[in-house]
Design a protein around this motif. Structure first.
Motif, PDB file in Angstrom:
ATOM      1  N   ASN A  55      56.581  51.729  38.144  1.00 55.57           N
ATOM      2  CA  ASN A  55      56.118  50.403  37.737  1.00 55.57           C
ATOM      3  C   ASN A  55      54.895  50.027  38.567  1.00 55.57           C
ATOM      4  OD1 ASN A  55      55.745  47.783  36.920  1.00 55.57           O
ATOM      5  ND2 ASN A  55      57.661  47.008  37.757  1.00 55.57           N
ATOM      6  N   PHE A  56      53.710  50.145  37.968  1.00 55.13           N
ATOM      7  CA  PHE A  56      52.464  49.784  38.638  1.00 55.13           C
ATOM      8  C   PHE A  56      51.972  48.458  38.073  1.00 55.13           C
ATOM      9  CE2 PHE A  56      52.317  54.526  38.452  1.00 55.13           C
ATOM     10  CZ  PHE A  56      52.538  54.753  39.800  1.00 55.13           C
ATOM     11  N   ASN A  57      51.951  47.439  38.893  1.00 53.92           N
ATOM     12  CA  ASN A  57      51.516  46.115  38.457  1.00 53.92           C
ATOM     13  C   ASN A  57      50.503  45.585  39.456  1.00 53.92           C
ATOM     14  OD1 ASN A  57      51.178  43.478  37.556  1.00 53.92           O
ATOM     15  ND2 ASN A  57      53.340  43.234  37.031  1.00 53.92           N
ATOM     16  N   GLU A  58      49.274  45.404  38.995  1.00 58.55           N
ATOM     17  CA  GLU A  58      48.205  44.939  39.884  1.00 58.55           C
ATOM     18  C   GLU A  58      48.468  43.542  40.414  1.00 58.55           C
ATOM     19  OE1 GLU A  58      43.295  44.997  39.949  1.00 58.55           O
ATOM     20  OE2 GLU A  58      44.388  45.311  38.077  1.00 58.55           O
ATOM     21  N   GLN A  74      37.161  38.959  45.546  1.00 63.93           N
ATOM     22  CA  GLN A  74      38.443  39.373  46.095  1.00 63.93           C
ATOM     23  C   GLN A  74      39.238  40.188  45.083  1.00 63.93           C
ATOM     24  OE1 GLN A  74      39.731  35.349  47.219  1.00 63.93           O
ATOM     25  NE2 GLN A  74      39.889  36.061  49.347  1.00 63.93           N
ATOM     26  N   LEU A  75      39.209  39.754  43.829  1.00 65.32           N
ATOM     27  CA  LEU A  75      39.928  40.478  42.780  1.00 65.32           C
ATOM     28  C   LEU A  75      39.341  41.872  42.576  1.00 65.32           C
ATOM     29  CD1 LEU A  75      40.370  37.630  40.141  1.00 65.32           C
ATOM     30  CD2 LEU A  75      42.114  38.552  41.672  1.00 65.32           C
ATOM     31  N   GLN A  76      38.017  41.993  42.616  1.00 71.36           N
ATOM     32  CA  GLN A  76      37.382  43.287  42.428  1.00 71.36           C
ATOM     33  C   GLN A  76      37.692  44.247  43.580  1.00 71.36           C
ATOM     34  OE1 GLN A  76      33.318  42.016  41.947  1.00 71.36           O
ATOM     35  NE2 GLN A  76      33.464  41.975  39.707  1.00 71.36           N
ATOM     36  N   ILE A  77      37.683  43.730  44.810  1.00 70.74           N
ATOM     37  CA  ILE A  77      38.017  44.568  45.964  1.00 70.74           C
ATOM     38  C   ILE A  77      39.462  45.049  45.878  1.00 70.74           C
ATOM     39  CG2 ILE A  77      38.354  44.581  48.458  1.00 70.74           C
ATOM     40  CD1 ILE A  77      35.434  44.747  47.597  1.00 70.74           C
ATOM     41  N   GLN A  78      40.355  44.134  45.497  1.00 72.66           N
ATOM     42  CA  GLN A  78      41.759  44.512  45.388  1.00 72.66           C
ATOM     43  C   GLN A  78      41.968  45.516  44.245  1.00 72.66           C
ATOM     44  OE1 GLN A  78      44.072  43.617  47.637  1.00 72.66           O
ATOM     45  NE2 GLN A  78      45.311  45.144  46.578  1.00 72.66           N
ATOM     46  N   HIS A  79      41.188  45.373  43.187  1.00 77.46           N
ATOM     47  CA  HIS A  79      41.300  46.312  42.062  1.00 77.46           C
ATOM     48  C   HIS A  79      40.867  47.720  42.484  1.00 77.46           C
ATOM     49  CE1 HIS A  79      41.290  47.825  37.974  1.00 77.46           C
ATOM     50  NE2 HIS A  79      40.052  48.258  38.151  1.00 77.46           N
ATOM     51  N   MET A 111      42.261  43.662  35.955  1.00 78.52           N
ATOM     52  CA  MET A 111      40.828  43.814  36.190  1.00 78.52           C
ATOM     53  C   MET A 111      40.334  45.151  35.639  1.00 78.52           C
ATOM     54  SD  MET A 111      39.661  41.129  37.879  1.00 78.52           S
ATOM     55  CE  MET A 111      38.169  41.759  38.631  1.00 78.52           C
ATOM     56  N   TYR A 112      40.815  45.526  34.456  1.00 80.01           N
ATOM     57  CA  TYR A 112      40.459  46.838  33.902  1.00 80.01           C
ATOM     58  C   TYR A 112      38.950  46.940  33.655  1.00 80.01           C
ATOM     59  CZ  TYR A 112      39.760  50.548  30.512  1.00 80.01           C
ATOM     60  OH  TYR A 112      39.284  51.657  29.858  1.00 80.01           O
ATOM     61  N   SER A 138      49.416  47.585  29.766  1.00 78.11           N
ATOM     62  CA  SER A 138      48.694  46.338  29.535  1.00 78.11           C
ATOM     63  C   SER A 138      47.457  46.347  30.433  1.00 78.11           C
ATOM     64  CB  SER A 138      49.572  45.123  29.844  1.00 78.11           C
ATOM     65  OG  SER A 138      48.835  43.920  29.696  1.00 78.11           O
ATOM     66  N   LEU A 139      46.289  46.462  29.817  1.00 81.29           N
ATOM     67  CA  LEU A 139      45.048  46.605  30.578  1.00 81.29           C
ATOM     68  C   LEU A 139      44.131  45.433  30.289  1.00 81.29           C
ATOM     69  CD1 LEU A 139      44.519  50.432  29.956  1.00 81.29           C
ATOM     70  CD2 LEU A 139      45.715  49.314  31.840  1.00 81.29           C
ATOM     71  N   VAL A 140      44.355  44.371  31.023  1.00 80.16           N
ATOM     72  CA  VAL A 140      43.582  43.141  30.842  1.00 80.16           C
ATOM     73  C   VAL A 140      42.300  43.245  31.654  1.00 80.16           C
ATOM     74  CG1 VAL A 140      43.616  40.635  31.033  1.00 80.16           C
ATOM     75  CG2 VAL A 140      45.733  41.877  30.555  1.00 80.16           C
ATOM     76  N   SER A 141      41.196  42.866  31.061  1.00 77.81           N
ATOM     77  CA  SER A 141      39.926  42.840  31.789  1.00 77.81           C
ATOM     78  C   SER A 141      39.725  41.464  32.411  1.00 77.81           C
ATOM     79  CB  SER A 141      38.766  43.196  30.861  1.00 77.81           C
ATOM     80  OG  SER A 141      38.679  42.264  29.809  1.00 77.81           O
ATOM     81  N   VAL A 142      38.552  41.222  32.953  1.00 76.47           N
ATOM     82  CA  VAL A 142      38.296  39.956  33.654  1.00 76.47           C
ATOM     83  C   VAL A 142      38.481  38.770  32.722  1.00 76.47           C
ATOM     84  CG1 VAL A 142      36.600  38.634  34.945  1.00 76.47           C
ATOM     85  CG2 VAL A 142      36.679  41.112  35.188  1.00 76.47           C
ATOM     86  N   ASP A 143      37.984  38.886  31.511  1.00 76.53           N
ATOM     87  CA  ASP A 143      38.073  37.778  30.553  1.00 76.53           C
ATOM     88  C   ASP A 143      38.362  38.364  29.176  1.00 76.53           C
ATOM     89  OD1 ASP A 143      38.017  35.364  29.331  1.00 76.53           O
ATOM     90  OD2 ASP A 143      35.941  34.872  29.814  1.00 76.53           O
ATOM     91  N   SER A 144      39.559  38.915  29.016  1.00 75.64           N
ATOM     92  CA  SER A 144      39.891  39.639  27.797  1.00 75.64           C
ATOM     93  C   SER A 144      39.862  38.750  26.565  1.00 75.64           C
ATOM     94  CB  SER A 144      41.276  40.287  27.934  1.00 75.64           C
ATOM     95  OG  SER A 144      41.255  41.298  28.906  1.00 75.64           O
ATOM     96  N   GLU A 145      40.371  37.515  26.679  1.00 76.12           N
ATOM     97  CA  GLU A 145      40.432  36.649  25.504  1.00 76.12           C
ATOM     98  C   GLU A 145      39.041  36.338  24.971  1.00 76.12           C
ATOM     99  OE1 GLU A 145      42.704  33.254  26.457  1.00 76.12           O
ATOM    100  OE2 GLU A 145      44.576  34.375  26.785  1.00 76.12           O
ATOM    101  N   ARG A 146      38.076  36.073  25.877  1.00 78.88           N
ATOM    102  CA  ARG A 146      36.715  35.791  25.423  1.00 78.88           C
ATOM    103  C   ARG A 146      36.067  37.047  24.857  1.00 78.88           C
ATOM    104  NH1 ARG A 146      31.662  36.265  27.445  1.00 78.88           N
ATOM    105  NH2 ARG A 146      32.480  37.190  29.360  1.00 78.88           N
ATOM    106  N   LEU A 147      36.306  38.207  25.483  1.00 88.84           N
ATOM    107  CA  LEU A 147      35.696  39.448  25.024  1.00 88.84           C
ATOM    108  C   LEU A 147      36.231  39.853  23.656  1.00 88.84           C
ATOM    109  CD1 LEU A 147      35.665  41.523  28.325  1.00 88.84           C
ATOM    110  CD2 LEU A 147      33.726  40.442  27.196  1.00 88.84           C
TER     111      LEU A 147
END
Length: 407
Positions: A55-58, A74-79, A111-112, A138-147
């Motif tokens: 189970n890998f969950n960012e 911070q999110l990008q560094i953690q990703h 942060m895919y 589930s590979l959500v990007s920074v702003d998946s809904e807008r994209l």
């Protein structure tokens, strides 16, 4: 039992715990945390290297309730750290590979990015070669809904068919923000889905068949090329919703739900559609953007239709074959208790006078309510009654209409 601190003589020896107890402890931790604490003991390392469920969950690295407090940097560094961990743990398992099966893989990101494609694909190939049964991505990007609104599917992870082609034992597949490969035919038999929901979005799909699967909610979206849909349920089962959208090429439908079908909605179809829906009870049937040539066979409590050709004034006055087609279409829902007809272009509803000469029986013998939706219905009429945005009609299709609009 006495529980002591690290300096207490009552501190239990963690290195000599029974294997079953060790596994139970590790199961309570996320996969990443399990891998980190495994270096406390060689026995633990052996367990982690052959763990059958991953189970890998960012989100585990952040407070899920306060994610918005973290800056984008911070999110990008953690990703980046999260991706490094995925690569390192995969190399670790391969190095200590004992050909142990991997039954479940769950991978969730927030942060895919496109450069993560190779890492995810390597994990899929590795898992599918070891008897994978459950896959949840589930590979959500920074702003998946807008994209999704601006670039539909372009920013999704493109699931490579070769990666899952070897997954012969796969029984559960859950995908979110993932672009499926160009599949034309999809068949599921005796499959188990945890939340009883089946959702597929694939514009290349032509044939969809689902047999003996216990499902409560079925959604098929952007089915532009879908021609055939078959669903055969398990005995004594039911289905709450079945919705097919943008199915403008749909030609054949065969549905059999043993006990109960709550709602079936079809948005678009081919003008040669043949549909058969069987169930002990169908609560609601909806057909939008259909054709009079459609051949329908079903029995429902309520049926709703939006057909462009319905009561076309031009065809009614000029086409000699229009009236028989209209009567045949209306007979398709002769076993419905309530029928709702809609046509956005119609300004008035015309019932031809010679209809009674064409048949001795009304086409809707069991219908108790007939509602016709007209955008601008006439206000005054001796035999027309306005009910909100609907018009109830004293027609020869039923038994007549009283002031409440009931047939």
């Amino acid at each position: 039992m006495a529980i002591g601190t690290m300096k207490s003589p009552h501190m239990p020896d963690l290195h000599n715990l029974p294997d079953l107890v060790t596994e139970k402890i590790l199961q309570l931790l996320p996969t990443k945390a399990t891998f980190q604490v495994s270096f406390l003991s060689k026995n633990w390392q052996g367990v982690v290297s052959s763990w059958p469920s991953l189970n890998f969950n960012e989100n585990d690295d952040f407070d899920r309730h306060h994610l918005k407090r973290h800056s984008l940097y911070q999110l990008q560094i953690q990703h980046i750290r999260f991706i490094y961990f995925l690569k390192g743990y995969l190399d670790y398992r391969k190095k200590n590979d004992q050909k142990e099966p991997l039954y479940k893989l769950r991978l969730h990101m927030r942060m895919y990015e496109h450069q993560d494609f190779s890492t995810i694909t390597k994990w899929l190939k590795y898992a599918c070669q070891r008897g994978l049964k459950e896959l949840d991505i589930s590979l959500v990007s920074v702003d998946s809904e807008r994209l999704v609104e601006i670039y539909p599917y372009n920013y999704f992870y493109n699931l490579p068919l070769v990666a899952i082609a070897t997954a012969k034992s796969l029984t559960s597949l859950k995908l979110e923000f993932v672009k499926c490969p160009s599949i034309e035919s999809l068949s599921l038999s005796y499959c188990s889905i945890g939340n009883l929901k089946f959702y597929v979005c694939c514009s290349s799909l032509k044939y969809l068949e689902v047999k003996s699967c216990r499902l409560d909610d079925i959604r098929v979206d952007h089915a532009f090329n879908l021609e055939s849909f078959t669903y055969l349920s398990l005995p004594y089962s039911k289905c709450e919703k079945m919705i097919l959208t943008n199915a403008f090429n749909m030609k054949y439908i065969n549905i059999s739900v043993d006990k109960y079908l709550g709602e079936f909605s079809l948005w678009g179809c081919h003008n040669t559609l043949e549909a058969s829906i069987k169930s002990k009870r169908i609560h609601r049937f909806k057909l939008f953007y259909g054709y009079l040539n459609a051949k329908l066979s079903f029995k429902a409590d309520q049926a709703t239709f939006l057909v462009g050709e319905l009561w076309s004034q031009e065809q009614l006055s000029s086409g000699s074959t229009y009236v028989p087609r209209l009567v045949s279409f209306i007979k398709s829902f002769s076993r419905c208790k309530e029928v709702r007809l809609y046509n956005k272009k119609v300004k008035a509803l015309t019932v031809f006078k010679n209809y009674r000469k064409m048949t001795s029986l009304p086409p809707l013998p069991v219908t108790s309510t007939l509602l016709v939706g007209i955008p601008n219905p006439p206000v005054v009429g001796s035999r027309l009654y306005r009910i909100g945005g609907l018009v109830a009609m004293d027609c020869t299709f039923c038994k007549g209409v009283d002031h409440a609009g009931r047939c």
